[in-house]
Design an enzyme around this catalytic site. Structure first.
Site, mmCIF file in Angstrom:
data_model
loop_
_atom_site.group_PDB
_atom_site.id
_atom_site.type_symbol
_atom_site.label_atom_id
_atom_site.label_comp_id
_atom_site.label_asym_id
_atom_site.label_seq_id
_atom_site.Cartn_x
_atom_site.Cartn_y
_atom_site.Cartn_z
ATOM 1 N N LYS A 277 10.649 -37.294 67.961
ATOM 2 C CA LYS A 277 9.486 -36.424 67.140
ATOM 3 C C LYS A 277 8.681 -36.126 68.276
ATOM 4 O O LYS A 277 7.785 -36.729 68.075
ATOM 5 C CB LYS A 277 9.950 -36.670 66.328
ATOM 6 C CG LYS A 277 9.486 -35.178 65.608
ATOM 7 C CD LYS A 277 9.434 -35.308 63.622
ATOM 8 C CE LYS A 277 7.650 -34.033 63.293
ATOM 9 N NZ LYS A 277 8.516 -34.482 61.822
ATOM 10 N N LYS A 289 3.112 -25.141 55.708
ATOM 11 C CA LYS A 289 1.989 -26.402 54.829
ATOM 12 C C LYS A 289 0.754 -25.574 54.101
ATOM 13 O O LYS A 289 0.254 -24.824 54.761
ATOM 14 C CB LYS A 289 1.800 -26.965 55.979
ATOM 15 C CG LYS A 289 2.507 -27.802 56.247
ATOM 16 C CD LYS A 289 2.144 -28.737 57.543
ATOM 17 C CE LYS A 289 4.369 -29.681 57.620
ATOM 18 N NZ LYS A 289 4.151 -30.398 56.450
ATOM 19 N N ASP A 300 1.634 -34.519 64.972
ATOM 20 C CA ASP A 300 3.469 -35.003 64.434
ATOM 21 C C ASP A 300 4.038 -34.981 65.737
ATOM 22 O O ASP A 300 5.531 -34.925 65.404
ATOM 23 C CB ASP A 300 3.775 -33.572 63.635
ATOM 24 C CG ASP A 300 4.727 -33.393 63.298
ATOM 25 O OD1 ASP A 300 5.078 -34.497 62.146
ATOM 26 O OD2 ASP A 300 5.515 -32.615 62.873
ATOM 27 N N GLU A 361 11.550 -29.989 59.770
ATOM 28 C CA GLU A 361 11.824 -29.240 61.284
ATOM 29 C C GLU A 361 12.367 -30.652 61.804
ATOM 30 O O GLU A 361 12.301 -30.507 62.992
ATOM 31 C CB GLU A 361 10.851 -28.219 61.706
ATOM 32 C CG GLU A 361 10.028 -29.269 62.600
ATOM 33 C CD GLU A 361 8.695 -29.713 61.341
ATOM 34 O OE1 GLU A 361 8.945 -29.756 60.454
ATOM 35 O OE2 GLU A 361 8.058 -30.830 61.785
ATOM 36 N N ARG A 363 14.183 -33.274 61.904
ATOM 37 C CA ARG A 363 15.835 -33.153 61.829
ATOM 38 C C ARG A 363 16.002 -32.454 62.947
ATOM 39 O O ARG A 363 17.441 -32.685 63.422
ATOM 40 C CB ARG A 363 15.719 -33.394 60.224
ATOM 41 C CG ARG A 363 15.981 -32.345 59.750
ATOM 42 C CD ARG A 363 16.180 -32.365 57.731
ATOM 43 N NE ARG A 363 14.345 -33.225 57.715
ATOM 44 C CZ ARG A 363 14.620 -33.298 56.233
ATOM 45 N NH1 ARG A 363 15.519 -33.385 55.795
ATOM 46 N NH2 ARG A 363 13.693 -34.217 55.902
#
Ligand code: BES
Ligand code: ZN
Ligand code: ZN
Length: 510
Positions: A277, A289, A300, A361, A363
């Site tokens: 990811k 968020k 991330d 997001e 996944r």
């Protein structure tokens, strides 16, 4: 970029640490070893300074502790750094890795350019080659500093650290050096994964990540790199990654790396895939968020960075394995073009998903990456993702979550976790969780109930892994340095996954 990140070099040499000129000489001391000829000799040279430190209770050799002694010319190094190794019986590979990390961390703190280490005194259990590897990994880990945008040399640190692992026996030096070679490859790769993760999102957006991947691939033999830009993603109907990326001016990229060994290949016709990811910034999208700590979401893309740099390690070590690295890079942002809660998207696999939260997001990009791995005929697939805050709630910041549909693979990953010092804890991959993400107006929903978010996240990914031997690593808990780690490494990204995956793959070939 403003400045070069500190360059670290490690080698072993035949020497007496007391006679070696260095800014810092670091020696390991067990808490429960009373008599040791080497330490006692050093103590005598220093007029009993080590004994005195122990007597007043300032240093007892506890794991994680350290003390500086100024040597006033009594040994060749300016400073002697005592590193606690804890109880001798409990010493494992990671004890030495952490000790080496601590030595380098403290050395850089005092602006050292040279470091001599002798940590493997009194060690009998662990093979010297392995010790060389973990000590080199540790020195790279602890010596690393992310400061490429600090324009002034205000911190005055040296731009290099030259480390020597000493041993008085020439045969030992040769064994140590063999391991150090491997440890340097892994340590450097891990540190570059940290740099990528630490880079802010205005610098490292998907196209830039792809450019870095191209550079990495070009720097090693037999590593191919294909990049799917937004047009190609659209042509292939990769609806998951496209939806996540559509709200940003920085369009998504899927980066597909392939390592082909030159000779013997032990996984013939069944390549392995690592899927990462790489959300270069996760604002949450329309399901925005909160502001607190949102800046951390530049990291991330940690899973993607680990995949990229593990591919580099594989190529440098010339492992006889065919491996794909698939990195799903996108920026998750709110805007006029963003995907919306309630949207139904068609993923690359053909399965449809109702988006109930645009912040789930990871996944949605990974399901397209997993489908790509299937199309490439991969059999074993491991994905890495900073997938859920729920995984941090479940495990704290000490271990990453492991989910798998195959016990044998899970077991191998646990073994690698132990040796690499990148800990995992297995969490359930079971049908109850999959029930929670079954859809009503689409095949799937992208979130489950309020509870067990790490498990429903894994279950969602599991819907795209039929026929695969698969493991999912939720590395959200290890996105940044945990509290105890801050004593021997800089805060920020720790490049989690590079050591773990490298160790797993090296174990596959022995
Ligand atoms: N990237 C986050 C997960 C995360 C949180 C990683 C904190 C590292 C530190 C992920 O995309 C996310 O936002 N997940 C949501 C899922 C929820 C909406 C089902 C979460 O964990 O809250
Ligand atoms: Zn999110
Ligand atoms: Zn995310």
């Amino acid at each position: 970029m403003a400045k070069q990140i500190i360059k670290i070099d490690v080698k072993a040499a035949k020497a007496d640490i007391a006679k070696l000129k260095a800014d810092v000489a670091a020696v390991g001391i067990f808490s429960d070893v009373r008599k040791n000829a080497f330490i006692d000799g050093l103590d005598a040279r220093l007029g009993g300074a080590i004994t005195r430190l122990k007597k007043i209770g300032d240093f007892k050799g506890a794991a994680g502790s350290n003390a500086f002694l100024y040597t006033h010319g009594k040994i060749a190094a300016e400073r002697l750094l005592l590193i606690g190794l804890g109880e001798k019986q409990k010493a494992a590979l990671d004890t030495f890795r952490q000790a080496a990390s601590k030595a380098a961390f403290e050395a850089v703190n005092v602006k050292a350019k040279s470091l001599a280490v002798f940590l493997h005194n009194e060690n009998a259990k662990i093979a010297l080659e392995k010790l060389g590897q973990v000590i080199a990994e540790g020195i790279h880990f602890g010596g690393y500093r992310y400061d490429e945008f600090v324009t002034q040399q205000q911190n005055g640190r040296s731009n290099f650290l030259s480390a020597v692992v000493v041993d008085e026996n020439m045969a030992n030096v040769a064994k140590l050096n063999k391991g150090i070679k491997v440890g340097q490859i892994i340590g450097r790769a891990q540190n570059f994964a940290r740099t990528l993760a630490n880079r802010p999102a205005n610098i490292l957006y998907p196209a830039q990540f792809a450019a870095e991947a191209r550079k990495v691939a070009a720097s090693v033999p037999r590593l191919g790199c294909t990049i799917l830009d937004e047009k190609k993603l659209a042509r292939k109907k990769m609806g998951g990654i496209l939806a996540v990326g559509q709200g940003s001016i920085h369009k998504p990229r899927m980066i597909i790396l392939k390592y082909t060994p030159s000779g013997r290949k032990i996984n013939k016709d069944a390549p392995l895939a690592l899927v990462g990811k790489a959300i270069t910034f996760d604002s949450g999208g329309i399901s925005l968020k909160p502001a607190q700590d949102m800046h951390e979401m530049k990291m991330d893309m940690t899973g993607g960075a680990a995949v990229l740099m593990t591919m580099e390690v594989i190529a440098r070590l010339k492992l006889p394995l065919e491996v794909y690295g698939i990195i799903c890079a996108a920026e998750n942002k709110p805007g006029g073009a963003s995907f919306l809660p309630g949207d139904i998207i068609t993923t690359f696999s053909g399965k449809t998903v109702e988006v109930l939260n645009t912040d789930a997001e990871g996944r949605l990009v990974l399901c397209d990456g997993l489908q790509q791995a299937k199309l490439l005929k991969c059999k074993t697939v491991i994905d890495l993702a900073t997938l859920t805050g729920a995984c941090i709630v479940a495990l704290g910041t000490h271990k990453a979550g492991l989910f798998s549909n195959n016990e044998k693979l899970a077991q191998k990953l646990k073994t690698a976790a132990k040796d690499s010092g990148e800990p995992l804890w297995q969490l359930p991959y079971e049908p109850q969780y999959a029930e929670e993400i079954k859809g009503k107006i689409a095949d799937l929903k992208n979130i489950g109930s309020k509870w067990g978010g790490a498990c429903t996240g894994a279950a969602f990914l599991g819907e795209f892994t039929s026929g695969l031997v698969w493991a999912h690593l939720d590395i959200a808990p290890k996105m940044t340095a945990s509290e105890p780690m801050k004593k021997y490494a800089q805060d920020g990204s720790i490049g989690f996954g590079v050591r773990l995956l490298s160790c797993f793959l090296m174990n596959e070939v022995i």
